[in-house]
Design a protein around this motif. Structure first.
Motif, PDB file in Angstrom:
ATOM      1  N   LEU A 271      -1.406 -18.816  43.046  1.00 10.24           N
ATOM      2  CA  LEU A 271       0.041 -18.605  43.024  1.00 10.24           C
ATOM      3  C   LEU A 271       0.430 -17.136  42.930  1.00 10.24           C
ATOM      4  O   LEU A 271       1.567 -16.804  42.595  1.00 10.24           O
ATOM      5  N   GLU A 272      -0.516 -16.264  43.226  1.00 17.57           N
ATOM      6  CA  GLU A 272      -0.246 -14.834  43.076  1.00 17.57           C
ATOM      7  C   GLU A 272       0.957 -14.393  43.898  1.00 17.57           C
ATOM      8  O   GLU A 272       1.740 -13.530  43.476  1.00 17.57           O
ATOM      9  N   ASP A 273       1.146 -14.976  45.079  1.00 22.74           N
ATOM     10  CA  ASP A 273       2.252 -14.585  45.947  1.00 22.74           C
ATOM     11  C   ASP A 273       3.509 -15.420  45.721  1.00 22.74           C
ATOM     12  O   ASP A 273       4.522 -15.220  46.405  1.00 22.74           O
ATOM     13  N   SER A 274       3.436 -16.357  44.775  1.00 24.46           N
ATOM     14  CA  SER A 274       4.566 -17.260  44.546  1.00 24.46           C
ATOM     15  C   SER A 274       5.457 -16.824  43.394  1.00 24.46           C
ATOM     16  O   SER A 274       6.567 -17.339  43.239  1.00 24.46           O
ATOM     17  N   VAL A 275       4.961 -15.894  42.565  1.00 25.07           N
ATOM     18  CA  VAL A 275       5.712 -15.404  41.403  1.00 25.07           C
ATOM     19  C   VAL A 275       5.693 -13.886  41.425  1.00 25.07           C
ATOM     20  O   VAL A 275       4.633 -13.276  41.587  1.00 25.07           O
ATOM     21  N   ARG A 276       6.849 -13.290  41.260  1.00 26.41           N
ATOM     22  CA  ARG A 276       6.949 -11.833  41.195  1.00 26.41           C
ATOM     23  C   ARG A 276       6.807 -11.405  39.736  1.00 26.41           C
ATOM     24  O   ARG A 276       7.598 -11.803  38.882  1.00 26.41           O
ATOM     25  N   ILE A 277       5.775 -10.603  39.422  1.00 27.89           N
ATOM     26  CA  ILE A 277       5.516 -10.132  38.064  1.00 27.89           C
ATOM     27  C   ILE A 277       5.873  -8.652  37.971  1.00 27.89           C
ATOM     28  O   ILE A 277       5.432  -7.843  38.793  1.00 27.89           O
ATOM     29  N   ILE A 278       6.663  -8.286  36.958  1.00 27.42           N
ATOM     30  CA  ILE A 278       7.118  -6.909  36.784  1.00 27.42           C
ATOM     31  C   ILE A 278       6.811  -6.456  35.355  1.00 27.42           C
ATOM     32  O   ILE A 278       7.015  -7.219  34.401  1.00 27.42           O
ATOM     33  N   THR A 279       6.356  -5.226  35.203  1.00 25.37           N
ATOM     34  CA  THR A 279       6.180  -4.633  33.879  1.00 25.37           C
ATOM     35  C   THR A 279       7.405  -3.789  33.554  1.00 25.37           C
ATOM     36  O   THR A 279       7.738  -2.856  34.285  1.00 25.37           O
ATOM     37  N   GLY A 280       8.104  -4.158  32.479  1.00 25.28           N
ATOM     38  CA  GLY A 280       9.310  -3.428  32.088  1.00 25.28           C
ATOM     39  C   GLY A 280       9.960  -4.102  30.889  1.00 25.28           C
ATOM     40  O   GLY A 280       9.513  -5.149  30.423  1.00 25.28           O
ATOM     41  N   ASP A 281      11.020  -3.489  30.375  1.00 26.98           N
ATOM     42  CA  ASP A 281      11.723  -4.003  29.211  1.00 26.98           C
ATOM     43  C   ASP A 281      12.664  -5.128  29.643  1.00 26.98           C
ATOM     44  O   ASP A 281      13.641  -4.901  30.365  1.00 26.98           O
ATOM     45  N   GLY A 282      12.385  -6.331  29.194  1.00 27.09           N
ATOM     46  CA  GLY A 282      13.181  -7.489  29.591  1.00 27.09           C
ATOM     47  C   GLY A 282      14.611  -7.434  29.106  1.00 27.09           C
ATOM     48  O   GLY A 282      15.454  -8.203  29.603  1.00 27.09           O
ATOM     49  N   ALA A 283      14.921  -6.557  28.159  1.00 21.56           N
ATOM     50  CA  ALA A 283      16.308  -6.424  27.706  1.00 21.56           C
ATOM     51  C   ALA A 283      17.224  -6.008  28.847  1.00 21.56           C
ATOM     52  O   ALA A 283      18.429  -6.274  28.811  1.00 21.56           O
ATOM     53  N   HIS A 284      16.663  -5.368  29.876  1.00 21.19           N
ATOM     54  CA  HIS A 284      17.457  -4.913  31.011  1.00 21.19           C
ATOM     55  C   HIS A 284      17.488  -5.933  32.145  1.00 21.19           C
ATOM     56  O   HIS A 284      18.189  -5.722  33.147  1.00 21.19           O
ATOM     57  N   GLY A 285      16.707  -7.033  32.002  1.00 19.28           N
ATOM     58  CA  GLY A 285      16.629  -7.984  33.093  1.00 19.28           C
ATOM     59  C   GLY A 285      15.975  -7.360  34.315  1.00 19.28           C
ATOM     60  O   GLY A 285      15.254  -6.367  34.224  1.00 19.28           O
ATOM     61  N   VAL A 286      16.226  -7.941  35.480  1.00 22.47           N
ATOM     62  CA  VAL A 286      15.742  -7.396  36.762  1.00 22.47           C
ATOM     63  C   VAL A 286      16.919  -7.459  37.721  1.00 22.47           C
ATOM     64  O   VAL A 286      17.111  -8.446  38.445  1.00 22.47           O
ATOM     65  N   PRO A 287      17.744  -6.426  37.753  1.00 19.28           N
ATOM     66  CA  PRO A 287      18.999  -6.495  38.512  1.00 19.28           C
ATOM     67  C   PRO A 287      18.834  -6.618  40.010  1.00 19.28           C
ATOM     68  O   PRO A 287      19.722  -7.153  40.685  1.00 19.28           O
ATOM     69  N   ASP A 288      17.701  -6.149  40.565  1.00 20.58           N
ATOM     70  CA  ASP A 288      17.609  -6.125  42.030  1.00 20.58           C
ATOM     71  C   ASP A 288      17.499  -7.517  42.657  1.00 20.58           C
ATOM     72  O   ASP A 288      17.670  -7.666  43.866  1.00 20.58           O
ATOM     73  N   ALA A 289      17.204  -8.541  41.845  1.00 18.53           N
ATOM     74  CA  ALA A 289      17.124  -9.895  42.386  1.00 18.53           C
ATOM     75  C   ALA A 289      18.228 -10.806  41.839  1.00 18.53           C
ATOM     76  O   ALA A 289      18.221 -12.004  42.091  1.00 18.53           O
ATOM     77  N   ALA A 290      19.154 -10.223  41.103  1.00 16.01           N
ATOM     78  CA  ALA A 290      20.260 -11.008  40.536  1.00 16.01           C
ATOM     79  C   ALA A 290      21.265 -11.362  41.635  1.00 16.01           C
ATOM     80  O   ALA A 290      21.326 -10.691  42.668  1.00 16.01           O
ATOM     81  N   PRO A 291      22.094 -12.395  41.463  1.00 14.50           N
ATOM     82  CA  PRO A 291      22.189 -13.225  40.252  1.00 14.50           C
ATOM     83  C   PRO A 291      21.116 -14.306  40.219  1.00 14.50           C
ATOM     84  O   PRO A 291      20.568 -14.710  41.253  1.00 14.50           O
TER      85      PRO A 291
END
Length: 411
Positions: free
Chosen positions: A145-165
């Motif tokens: 499932l490596e290509d099925s989930v996008r994994i990001i290293t960062g502070d989750g308090a900021h969320g991931v705005p580039d794929a919102a909403p």
């Protein structure tokens, strides 16, 4: 002809599937899984691929699995217990085609989310710890499932705005607040599920927006998670008191530890309320939330019965104190005479201000009269800048993040 290795792989897969089916059946029987789609997602996700350093049978036990600790032995990351993973997904109810943000990685829950949203959906997972995200990558790769989930290293308090909403946002670490960024990144008909610290209590809540800068919900399942790190780290504090006793409080609470310790060292006086409950009612977590709402000075008293004379309830009990911390009172219970499954709530007073115990006893009676057996509290969350005069009446939770108010409807 199959090789020994081929047979080993086949046998392993068959044994894992049998263990996984048994686990899912247990979760269904316990009421942790009620949705057929969530049950199917669990059956399609081999947990041993995400808990790789234990015996196969251990990977399918209904228990959490620690994956990293700091130098002091404090848990930094884990794979949550299946019952809790299941309950969170029942709260979240992701649908095929949904865009989902997971805050706090590990791999297993992300794999389940992928099963639920399908190839038409999208799962993004973020964690502040590169060790955690690397492990998630590795586990997802082993599951194909490596290509099925996008994994990001960062502070989750900021969320991931580039794929919102996001249609669904699931926080899988214990949060001290609801971040405004999460609300900003939630779709108008979305669901946000968070293990939240409410005045020191760990509770799972599900929130939905009403389109007017207001979000509300509840759930209130008691739960324990690895604490969030980074900007949104918890301010909960633990203070040692008398031998064998501690108090857990929000960092915003003002108390004199020396005076409180002295007060709790005096002989306690019991004051009984007449409020009787059955063991099967499960009132303890509700009572904790009730006092977290109505008391200005609030903490959780934890006492080891082997070394402490305090009659605190197992797992912790509501504690309050007066302005100068020279008088304290906490909730306790005693068996109802002649009944093996009924108990009476009461209060133990330490100090001279008897009004403190009287107020707690009356509060127990108010809960019994107005709220017992009814829907629990509602958590109201508001966008930053909301006029406080327009917010629901109740306990304003003082903390960073979006403004929150806890209320107890009577109807």
């Amino acid at each position: 002809m199959k090789t020994v290795s081929d047979r080993d792989v086949t046998d392993l897969a068959a044994e894992a599937a049998e263990l996984n089916n048994h686990l899912v059946s247990q979760l269904e029987q316990a009421g942790r899984i009620t949705s057929a789609t969530i049950a199917a997602a669990f059956r399609a996700t081999p947990r041993h691929l995400f808990v790789q350093d234990v015996e196969l049978s251990e990977a399918y036990k209904d228990d959490y699995h620690p994956t990293d600790r700091d130098g002091d032995g404090r848990l930094l990351s884990s794979v949550s217990a299946p019952w809790l993973v299941a309950q969170m997904l029942e709260y979240l109810r992701p649908q095929p085609g949904n865009a989902v943000l997971e805050i706090g990685s590990g791999g297993y829950n992300a794999a389940l989310l992928h099963q639920l949203v399908g190839d038409a959906g999208a799962v993004t997972s973020i964690d502040i710890d590169p060790v955690v995200t690397e492990r998630a990558h590795r586990c997802l790769r082993s599951a194909g499932l490596e290509d099925s989930v996008r994994i990001i290293t960062g502070d989750g308090a900021h969320g991931v705005p580039d794929a919102a909403p996001y249609d669904r946002i699931e926080v899988t670490v214990q949060a001290a607040a609801i971040e405004q960024t999460w609300l900003d990144q939630l779709a108008p008909n979305g669901v946000l599920v968070v293990p939240l610290r409410v005045r020191g209590l760990g509770r799972l809540v599900a929130l939905t927006p009403d389109g007017l800068g207001h979000y509300s919900g509840g759930g209130w399942l008691p739960c324990g998670f690895v604490a969030m790190r980074g900007e949104a780290a918890s301010s909960t504090q633990m203070h040692a008191l008398t031998p064998g006793a501690r108090v857990r409080v929000d960092g915003t609470q003002q108390l004199d530890i020396e005076a409180l310790t002295k007060a709790l060292g005096t002989t306690g006086t019991p004051c009984w309320s007449g409020v009787e409950v059955g063991t099967s009612e499960g009132t303890r977590p509700v009572i904790d939330l009730w006092f977290a709402t109505v008391l200005d000075a609030y903490g959780t008293l934890l006492a080891d019965p082997r070394t402490s004379a305090l009659r605190a309830l197992p797992g912790g009990t509501p504690l309050t104190w007066n302005v100068d911390s020279t008088t304290a009172a906490y909730v306790t219970m005693r068996p109802v005479l002649g009944h093996s499954d009924r108990y009476e709530y009461g209060v133990i007073l330490h100090g001279e201000d008897a009004s403190l115990a009287e107020a707690l006893v009356e509060s127990l009676r108010e809960w019994d009269r107005d709220h017992r057996g009814r829907p629990g509290p509602v958590l109201h969350v508001y966008d930053h800048g909301t006029d406080p005069a327009t917010m629901a009446p109740g306990r304003a939770l003082e903390r960073p993040g979006a403004p929150m108010v806890l209320t107890w409807p009577k109807d």
